[in-house]
Design a protein around this motif. Structure first.
Motif, PDB file in Angstrom:
ATOM      1  N   SER A   1      -5.106  45.568 -11.751  1.00 59.51           N
ATOM      2  CA  SER A   1      -4.530  46.121 -12.982  1.00 59.51           C
ATOM      3  C   SER A   1      -3.057  46.483 -12.792  1.00 59.51           C
ATOM      4  O   SER A   1      -2.247  46.333 -13.712  1.00 59.51           O
ATOM      5  CB  SER A   1      -5.344  47.309 -13.488  1.00 59.51           C
ATOM      6  N   LEU A   2      -2.693  46.932 -11.587  1.00 60.70           N
ATOM      7  CA  LEU A   2      -1.286  47.223 -11.317  1.00 60.70           C
ATOM      8  C   LEU A   2      -0.465  45.930 -11.373  1.00 60.70           C
ATOM      9  O   LEU A   2       0.621  45.899 -11.950  1.00 60.70           O
ATOM     10  CB  LEU A   2      -1.124  47.903  -9.956  1.00 60.70           C
ATOM     11  N   LYS A   3      -0.986  44.864 -10.771  1.00 58.95           N
ATOM     12  CA  LYS A   3      -0.292  43.578 -10.828  1.00 58.95           C
ATOM     13  C   LYS A   3      -0.130  43.108 -12.268  1.00 58.95           C
ATOM     14  O   LYS A   3       0.934  42.603 -12.652  1.00 58.95           O
ATOM     15  CB  LYS A   3      -1.037  42.519 -10.013  1.00 58.95           C
ATOM     16  N   ALA A   4      -1.162  43.284 -13.081  1.00 56.49           N
ATOM     17  CA  ALA A   4      -1.089  42.869 -14.490  1.00 56.49           C
ATOM     18  C   ALA A   4      -0.005  43.648 -15.227  1.00 56.49           C
ATOM     19  O   ALA A   4       0.758  43.083 -16.022  1.00 56.49           O
ATOM     20  CB  ALA A   4      -2.446  43.053 -15.164  1.00 56.49           C
ATOM     21  N   GLN A   5       0.087  44.955 -14.948  1.00 58.47           N
ATOM     22  CA  GLN A   5       1.113  45.778 -15.588  1.00 58.47           C
ATOM     23  C   GLN A   5       2.510  45.343 -15.145  1.00 58.47           C
ATOM     24  O   GLN A   5       3.422  45.193 -15.971  1.00 58.47           O
ATOM     25  CB  GLN A   5       0.881  47.242 -15.247  1.00 58.47           C
ATOM     26  N   LEU A   6       2.697  45.154 -13.838  1.00 57.80           N
ATOM     27  CA  LEU A   6       4.006  44.719 -13.323  1.00 57.80           C
ATOM     28  C   LEU A   6       4.383  43.359 -13.886  1.00 57.80           C
ATOM     29  O   LEU A   6       5.543  43.124 -14.253  1.00 57.80           O
ATOM     30  CB  LEU A   6       3.972  44.676 -11.793  1.00 57.80           C
ATOM     31  N   ARG A   7       3.417  42.454 -13.958  1.00 60.11           N
ATOM     32  CA  ARG A   7       3.648  41.116 -14.513  1.00 60.11           C
ATOM     33  C   ARG A   7       4.146  41.223 -15.950  1.00 60.11           C
ATOM     34  O   ARG A   7       5.152  40.610 -16.318  1.00 60.11           O
ATOM     35  CB  ARG A   7       2.344  40.309 -14.460  1.00 60.11           C
ATOM     36  N   GLN A   8       3.462  42.019 -16.744  1.00 57.50           N
ATOM     37  CA  GLN A   8       3.842  42.179 -18.149  1.00 57.50           C
ATOM     38  C   GLN A   8       5.254  42.748 -18.278  1.00 57.50           C
ATOM     39  O   GLN A   8       6.063  42.249 -19.067  1.00 57.50           O
ATOM     40  CB  GLN A   8       2.824  43.085 -18.846  1.00 57.50           C
TER      41      GLN A   8
ATOM     42  N   LEU B   1       7.169  32.347 -10.724  1.00 54.89           N
ATOM     43  CA  LEU B   1       6.420  33.578 -10.489  1.00 54.89           C
ATOM     44  C   LEU B   1       6.833  34.618 -11.513  1.00 54.89           C
ATOM     45  O   LEU B   1       7.783  34.418 -12.271  1.00 54.89           O
ATOM     46  CB  LEU B   1       6.643  34.076  -9.061  1.00 54.89           C
ATOM     47  N   SER B   2       6.101  35.729 -11.534  1.00 56.99           N
ATOM     48  CA  SER B   2       6.444  36.780 -12.486  1.00 56.99           C
ATOM     49  C   SER B   2       7.155  37.960 -11.820  1.00 56.99           C
ATOM     50  O   SER B   2       8.007  38.591 -12.434  1.00 56.99           O
ATOM     51  CB  SER B   2       5.205  37.258 -13.237  1.00 56.99           C
ATOM     52  N   VAL B   3       6.800  38.255 -10.554  1.00 57.43           N
ATOM     53  CA  VAL B   3       7.349  39.422  -9.856  1.00 57.43           C
ATOM     54  C   VAL B   3       7.520  39.066  -8.378  1.00 57.43           C
ATOM     55  O   VAL B   3       6.709  38.326  -7.817  1.00 57.43           O
ATOM     56  CB  VAL B   3       6.379  40.636  -9.974  1.00 57.43           C
TER      57      VAL B   3
ATOM     58  N   ALA C   1      -3.688  33.487 -12.718  1.00 58.16           N
ATOM     59  CA  ALA C   1      -4.811  32.542 -12.719  1.00 58.16           C
ATOM     60  C   ALA C   1      -5.175  32.066 -11.312  1.00 58.16           C
ATOM     61  O   ALA C   1      -6.231  31.471 -11.121  1.00 58.16           O
ATOM     62  CB  ALA C   1      -4.487  31.335 -13.610  1.00 58.16           C
ATOM     63  N   GLY C   2      -4.293  32.284 -10.334  1.00 58.97           N
ATOM     64  CA  GLY C   2      -4.584  31.905  -8.958  1.00 58.97           C
ATOM     65  C   GLY C   2      -4.422  30.428  -8.643  1.00 58.97           C
ATOM     66  O   GLY C   2      -4.845  29.963  -7.583  1.00 58.97           O
ATOM     67  N   HIS C   3      -3.793  29.673  -9.544  1.00 58.30           N
ATOM     68  CA  HIS C   3      -3.647  28.227  -9.331  1.00 58.30           C
ATOM     69  C   HIS C   3      -2.909  27.908  -8.031  1.00 58.30           C
ATOM     70  O   HIS C   3      -3.360  27.085  -7.235  1.00 58.30           O
ATOM     71  CB  HIS C   3      -2.917  27.567 -10.510  1.00 58.30           C
ATOM     72  N   TYR C   4      -1.760  28.543  -7.834  1.00 55.23           N
ATOM     73  CA  TYR C   4      -0.984  28.257  -6.622  1.00 55.23           C
ATOM     74  C   TYR C   4      -1.707  28.772  -5.372  1.00 55.23           C
ATOM     75  O   TYR C   4      -1.667  28.128  -4.326  1.00 55.23           O
ATOM     76  CB  TYR C   4       0.426  28.843  -6.714  1.00 55.23           C
ATOM     77  N   ASP C   5      -2.361  29.929  -5.473  1.00 58.69           N
ATOM     78  CA  ASP C   5      -3.100  30.451  -4.311  1.00 58.69           C
ATOM     79  C   ASP C   5      -4.142  29.430  -3.842  1.00 58.69           C
ATOM     80  O   ASP C   5      -4.269  29.168  -2.642  1.00 58.69           O
ATOM     81  CB  ASP C   5      -3.785  31.777  -4.657  1.00 58.69           C
TER      82      ASP C   5
ATOM     83  N   CYS D   1      16.052  40.025 -12.414  1.00 60.14           N
ATOM     84  CA  CYS D   1      15.373  41.092 -13.153  1.00 60.14           C
ATOM     85  C   CYS D   1      13.869  41.146 -12.861  1.00 60.14           C
ATOM     86  O   CYS D   1      13.203  42.120 -13.215  1.00 60.14           O
ATOM     87  CB  CYS D   1      15.597  40.945 -14.658  1.00 60.14           C
ATOM     88  N   GLN D   2      13.335  40.141 -12.167  1.00 55.14           N
ATOM     89  CA  GLN D   2      11.911  40.107 -11.855  1.00 55.14           C
ATOM     90  C   GLN D   2      11.582  40.791 -10.524  1.00 55.14           C
ATOM     91  O   GLN D   2      10.422  40.909 -10.146  1.00 55.14           O
ATOM     92  CB  GLN D   2      11.416  38.663 -11.848  1.00 55.14           C
ATOM     93  N   LYS D   3      12.610  41.285  -9.838  1.00 56.46           N
ATOM     94  CA  LYS D   3      12.422  41.942  -8.533  1.00 56.46           C
ATOM     95  C   LYS D   3      11.986  43.395  -8.730  1.00 56.46           C
ATOM     96  O   LYS D   3      12.480  44.090  -9.618  1.00 56.46           O
ATOM     97  CB  LYS D   3      13.726  41.894  -7.742  1.00 56.46           C
ATOM     98  N   ILE D   4      11.054  43.815  -7.853  1.00 55.64           N
ATOM     99  CA  ILE D   4      10.661  45.219  -7.783  1.00 55.64           C
ATOM    100  C   ILE D   4      10.771  45.661  -6.319  1.00 55.64           C
ATOM    101  O   ILE D   4      10.975  44.832  -5.431  1.00 55.64           O
ATOM    102  CB  ILE D   4       9.237  45.471  -8.327  1.00 55.64           C
ATOM    103  N   ASP D   5      10.607  46.962  -6.078  1.00 58.00           N
ATOM    104  CA  ASP D   5      10.735  47.472  -4.713  1.00 58.00           C
ATOM    105  C   ASP D   5       9.626  46.972  -3.802  1.00 58.00           C
ATOM    106  O   ASP D   5       9.879  46.585  -2.665  1.00 58.00           O
ATOM    107  CB  ASP D   5      10.758  49.002  -4.705  1.00 58.00           C
ATOM    108  N   ALA D   6       8.381  47.003  -4.282  1.00 62.55           N
ATOM    109  CA  ALA D   6       7.264  46.582  -3.429  1.00 62.55           C
ATOM    110  C   ALA D   6       6.117  46.043  -4.277  1.00 62.55           C
ATOM    111  O   ALA D   6       5.597  46.748  -5.140  1.00 62.55           O
ATOM    112  CB  ALA D   6       6.770  47.747  -2.581  1.00 62.55           C
ATOM    113  N   VAL D   7       5.752  44.805  -4.019  1.00 68.79           N
ATOM    114  CA  VAL D   7       4.597  44.188  -4.673  1.00 68.79           C
ATOM    115  C   VAL D   7       3.336  44.695  -3.970  1.00 68.79           C
ATOM    116  O   VAL D   7       3.289  44.727  -2.736  1.00 68.79           O
ATOM    117  CB  VAL D   7       4.690  42.644  -4.575  1.00 68.79           C
ATOM    118  N   PRO D   8       2.318  45.086  -4.738  1.00 67.71           N
ATOM    119  CA  PRO D   8       1.064  45.493  -4.105  1.00 67.71           C
ATOM    120  C   PRO D   8       0.328  44.269  -3.554  1.00 67.71           C
ATOM    121  O   PRO D   8      -0.523  43.680  -4.215  1.00 67.71           O
ATOM    122  CB  PRO D   8       0.289  46.167  -5.249  1.00 67.71           C
TER     123      PRO D   8
END
Length: 195
Positions: free
Chosen positions: A5-12, A123-125, A137-141, A163-170
């Motif tokens: 859910s955190l990834k989904a929020q960051l993606r959005q 990618l999104s983030v 969707a996990g296609h690349y994974d 602008c898609q960069k964050i400090d730390a991806v979970p």
């Protein structure tokens, strides 16, 4: 909050920032990326490089792909075959392109299926450690896991705007880190530990 859910929020959040970039600015940034990385990405003659055609507000890496092809790369595009599996079809100049779903076009089923040794990935983030969040969707994974199962270790270069960069991806245990990230600020390499 779960990692999913955190990834989904960051993606959005990050995709909303990407969507807010004016179309003409995205074009200029995409052309800058081709100039910044067109000669900096290490490729061997005949090396298979998977790129992508942009959808929505993604970086347009077609100028970069053209530069890599001029340096001897053999190009491929990812095609989602059965809503689960990406195959990489050879992109040949002059060959017809067909609707491949998800709002994009690519080589048809008559095109050769290739195993790339370099993946240019939307990618999104992302973060400064080379972690990424895709589109969920996990296609690349799954495609990377399939290449690993064949004994390949493809180089992974994420393609995004700053602008898609964050400090730390979970990051989770199944996440495969990037070897590099390309943004309008340049190409940044990451140290990748061997598993």
């Amino acid at each position: 909050m779960t990692a999913k859910s955190l990834k989904a929020q960051l993606r959005q959040e990050r995709l909303a920032l990407r969507d807010a970039i004016p179309a003409d600015a995205r074009i200029e940034m995409s052309l800058a990326m081709a100039d910044l990385a067109g000669d900096a990405i290490d490729i061997a003659p005949g090396e298979i490089v998977s790129g992508f055609f942009p959808i929505r507000s993604e970086v347009d890496i077609r100028p970069l792909m053209h530069r890599l092809a001029a340096r001897g790369a053999k190009l491929a595009l990812p095609i989602v075959q059965d809503r689960q599996t990406i195959v990489f079809r050879e992109l040949v100049a002059g060959a017809p392109l067909v609707d491949t779903g998800f709002g994009t076009t690519g080589p048809g089923p008559e095109a050769a299926v290739l195993d790339p040794s370099l993946l240019l990935m939307p990618l999104s983030v992302f973060d400064d450690q080379g972690n990424r969040i895709g589109y969920g969707a996990g296609h690349y994974d799954r495609a990377i896991a399939r290449l690993h199962a064949k004994g390949m270790k493809p180089r992974l270069i994420g393609i995004a705007f700053d602008c898609q960069k964050i400090d730390a991806v979970p990051a989770e245990p199944h996440d495969v880190p990037l070897d590099a990230i390309l943004t309008e600020s340049g190409l940044r390499q990451f140290e990748r530990k061997e598993a």
